[in-house]
Design a protein around this motif. Structure first.
Motif, PDB file in Angstrom:
ATOM      1  N   PRO A   1       0.821  -1.220   0.000  1.00  0.00           N
ATOM      2  CA  PRO A   1       0.000   0.000   0.000  1.00  0.00           C
ATOM      3  C   PRO A   1       0.855   1.270   0.000  1.00  0.00           C
ATOM      4  N   HIS A   2       2.030   1.208   0.639  1.00  0.00           N
ATOM      5  CA  HIS A   2       2.922   2.368   0.675  1.00  0.00           C
ATOM      6  C   HIS A   2       3.392   2.733  -0.735  1.00  0.00           C
ATOM      7  N   ASP A   3       3.816   1.734  -1.521  1.00  0.00           N
ATOM      8  CA  ASP A   3       4.270   1.989  -2.885  1.00  0.00           C
ATOM      9  C   ASP A   3       3.123   2.447  -3.784  1.00  0.00           C
ATOM     10  N   LYS A   4       1.943   1.851  -3.598  1.00  0.00           N
ATOM     11  CA  LYS A   4       0.775   2.287  -4.371  1.00  0.00           C
ATOM     12  C   LYS A   4       0.453   3.758  -4.076  1.00  0.00           C
ATOM     13  N   ALA A   5       0.528   4.142  -2.812  1.00  0.00           N
ATOM     14  CA  ALA A   5       0.254   5.528  -2.425  1.00  0.00           C
ATOM     15  C   ALA A   5       1.301   6.474  -3.011  1.00  0.00           C
ATOM     16  N   ARG A   6       2.560   6.038  -3.004  1.00  0.00           N
ATOM     17  CA  ARG A   6       3.624   6.873  -3.583  1.00  0.00           C
ATOM     18  C   ARG A   6       3.408   7.004  -5.091  1.00  0.00           C
ATOM     19  N   GLY A   7       3.002   5.916  -5.741  1.00  0.00           N
ATOM     20  CA  GLY A   7       2.711   5.964  -7.171  1.00  0.00           C
ATOM     21  C   GLY A   7       1.581   6.931  -7.475  1.00  0.00           C
ATOM     22  N   ALA A   8       0.522   6.879  -6.680  1.00  0.00           N
ATOM     23  CA  ALA A   8      -0.603   7.801  -6.870  1.00  0.00           C
ATOM     24  C   ALA A   8      -0.141   9.243  -6.684  1.00  0.00           C
ATOM     25  N   ARG A   9       0.697   9.486  -5.689  1.00  0.00           N
ATOM     26  CA  ARG A   9       1.199  10.846  -5.450  1.00  0.00           C
ATOM     27  C   ARG A   9       2.008  11.348  -6.648  1.00  0.00           C
ATOM     28  N   TYR A  10       2.854  10.478  -7.219  1.00  0.00           N
ATOM     29  CA  TYR A  10       3.636  10.866  -8.395  1.00  0.00           C
ATOM     30  C   TYR A  10       2.728  11.183  -9.581  1.00  0.00           C
ATOM     31  N   VAL A  11       1.713  10.354  -9.798  1.00  0.00           N
ATOM     32  CA  VAL A  11       0.782  10.581 -10.906  1.00  0.00           C
ATOM     33  C   VAL A  11       0.054  11.913 -10.715  1.00  0.00           C
ATOM     34  N   LEU A  12      -0.408  12.186  -9.500  1.00  0.00           N
ATOM     35  CA  LEU A  12      -1.118  13.433  -9.242  1.00  0.00           C
ATOM     36  C   LEU A  12      -0.196  14.644  -9.405  1.00  0.00           C
ATOM     37  N   GLU A  13       1.053  14.487  -9.036  1.00  0.00           N
ATOM     38  CA  GLU A  13       2.017  15.579  -9.208  1.00  0.00           C
ATOM     39  C   GLU A  13       2.256  15.865 -10.694  1.00  0.00           C
TER      40      GLU A  13
ATOM     41  N   TYR B   1      -5.437  11.928 -17.015  1.00  0.00           N
ATOM     42  CA  TYR B   1      -6.373  10.825 -17.189  1.00  0.00           C
ATOM     43  C   TYR B   1      -6.195   9.790 -16.078  1.00  0.00           C
ATOM     44  N   GLN B   2      -4.937   9.434 -15.781  1.00  0.00           N
ATOM     45  CA  GLN B   2      -4.668   8.456 -14.733  1.00  0.00           C
ATOM     46  C   GLN B   2      -5.137   8.961 -13.367  1.00  0.00           C
ATOM     47  N   ALA B   3      -4.900  10.247 -13.094  1.00  0.00           N
ATOM     48  CA  ALA B   3      -5.317  10.829 -11.808  1.00  0.00           C
ATOM     49  C   ALA B   3      -6.844  10.842 -11.709  1.00  0.00           C
ATOM     50  N   ALA B   4      -7.514  11.124 -12.813  1.00  0.00           N
ATOM     51  CA  ALA B   4      -8.976  11.082 -12.815  1.00  0.00           C
ATOM     52  C   ALA B   4      -9.458   9.677 -12.474  1.00  0.00           C
TER      53      ALA B   4
ATOM     54  N   HIS C   1     -12.121   5.913  -8.757  1.00  0.00           N
ATOM     55  CA  HIS C   1     -12.225   4.635  -8.052  1.00  0.00           C
ATOM     56  C   HIS C   1     -11.734   4.696  -6.613  1.00  0.00           C
ATOM     57  N   GLY C   2     -10.904   5.684  -6.311  1.00  0.00           N
ATOM     58  CA  GLY C   2     -10.370   5.826  -4.959  1.00  0.00           C
ATOM     59  C   GLY C   2      -9.286   4.808  -4.655  1.00  0.00           C
ATOM     60  N   CYS C   3      -8.512   5.106  -3.645  1.00  0.00           N
ATOM     61  CA  CYS C   3      -7.493   4.193  -3.134  1.00  0.00           C
ATOM     62  C   CYS C   3      -7.269   4.561  -1.672  1.00  0.00           C
ATOM     63  N   VAL C   4      -6.358   3.903  -1.015  1.00  0.00           N
ATOM     64  CA  VAL C   4      -6.158   4.107   0.413  1.00  0.00           C
ATOM     65  C   VAL C   4      -5.873   5.575   0.734  1.00  0.00           C
ATOM     66  N   GLN C   5      -4.932   6.158   0.022  1.00  0.00           N
ATOM     67  CA  GLN C   5      -4.522   7.528   0.323  1.00  0.00           C
ATOM     68  C   GLN C   5      -5.473   8.575  -0.260  1.00  0.00           C
ATOM     69  N   TYR C   6      -6.104   8.252  -1.370  1.00  0.00           N
ATOM     70  CA  TYR C   6      -6.985   9.203  -2.047  1.00  0.00           C
ATOM     71  C   TYR C   6      -8.382   8.603  -2.162  1.00  0.00           C
ATOM     72  N   PRO C   7      -9.290   9.018  -1.296  1.00  0.00           N
ATOM     73  CA  PRO C   7     -10.648   8.468  -1.359  1.00  0.00           C
ATOM     74  C   PRO C   7     -11.350   8.902  -2.649  1.00  0.00           C
ATOM     75  N   ARG C   8     -12.387   8.192  -2.960  1.00  0.00           N
ATOM     76  CA  ARG C   8     -13.185   8.457  -4.172  1.00  0.00           C
ATOM     77  C   ARG C   8     -13.696   9.894  -4.158  1.00  0.00           C
ATOM     78  N   ARG C   9     -13.392  10.646  -5.213  1.00  0.00           N
ATOM     79  CA  ARG C   9     -13.865  12.022  -5.375  1.00  0.00           C
ATOM     80  C   ARG C   9     -14.291  12.201  -6.830  1.00  0.00           C
ATOM     81  N   GLU C  10     -15.555  11.987  -7.097  1.00  0.00           N
ATOM     82  CA  GLU C  10     -16.047  12.060  -8.466  1.00  0.00           C
ATOM     83  C   GLU C  10     -15.919  13.459  -9.050  1.00  0.00           C
ATOM     84  N   ASP C  11     -16.065  14.505  -8.218  1.00  0.00           N
ATOM     85  CA  ASP C  11     -15.926  15.865  -8.731  1.00  0.00           C
ATOM     86  C   ASP C  11     -14.508  16.118  -9.234  1.00  0.00           C
TER      87      ASP C  11
END
Length: 164
Positions: free
Chosen positions: A66-78, A89-92, A97-107
């Motif tokens: 989960p730590h690496d997945k969260a770091r990956g999500a942070r890099y994508v969002l950056e 597109y990936q960040a959307a 769908h949400g993940c541990v660090q970033y909950p689902r936010r449809e807006d």
């Protein structure tokens, strides 16, 4: 000196890309894969936008921890905030769908899909067209908006199907 490190980072990124995409350069071995990942990681940590996108995507989708997945999500969002279309597109998708660090936010997902679609991302335009057609992502059914986004998707090349 920042220019030298920036040049070095760009060179490292080009090497990582070559190792990642070219099978004839070096055989696909665990050692080559580790080197490729280390190069992408160094470039991402240096803030290289394409490395943030690629390495973040690989971490998010291929990591087990989960730590690496969260770091990956942070890099994508950056990378998405820096304007990288594929990362938007990936960040959307992450926000949809949400993940541990970033909950689902449809807006957030709708906003990022729209940015990517208007910048030429076919899959983002397709997703918005479907969302308006079916009333997904917290959007009301709107045939005019669905037609607008579908028209935008139809005018864009579909080359990113293989690279999204």
């Amino acid at each position: 000196m920042p220019q030298a490190s920036s040049l070095f980072t760009r060179l490292e990124f080009r090497l990582a890309e070559q190792l990642f995409h070219t099978r004839w350069l070096l055989p696909r071995s665990p050692r080559t894969q580790r080197l490729t990942m280390q190069l992408f990681k160094r470039c991402a940590e240096a803030g290289h936008p394409d490395a943030l996108s690629i390495y973040g995507h690989m971490l998010f989708h291929r990591s087990l921890s989960p730590h690496d997945k969260a770091r990956g999500a942070r890099y994508v969002l950056e990378a998405a905030q820096a304007g990288d279309i594929k990362s938007q597109y990936q960040a959307a998708h992450i926000h949809e769908h949400g993940c541990v660090q970033y909950p689902r936010r449809e807006d957030y997902a709708v906003t990022l899909y729209a940015r990517a679609a208007q910048s030429g991302h076919f899959l983002a335009a397709e997703r918005l067209a479907r969302a308006y057609r079916l009333g997904e992502l917290g959007l009301a059914i709107d045939s005019q908006q669905a037609a607008y986004w579908q028209g935008l998707a139809d005018r864009q090349p579909q080359a990113e199907l293989a690279t999204a």
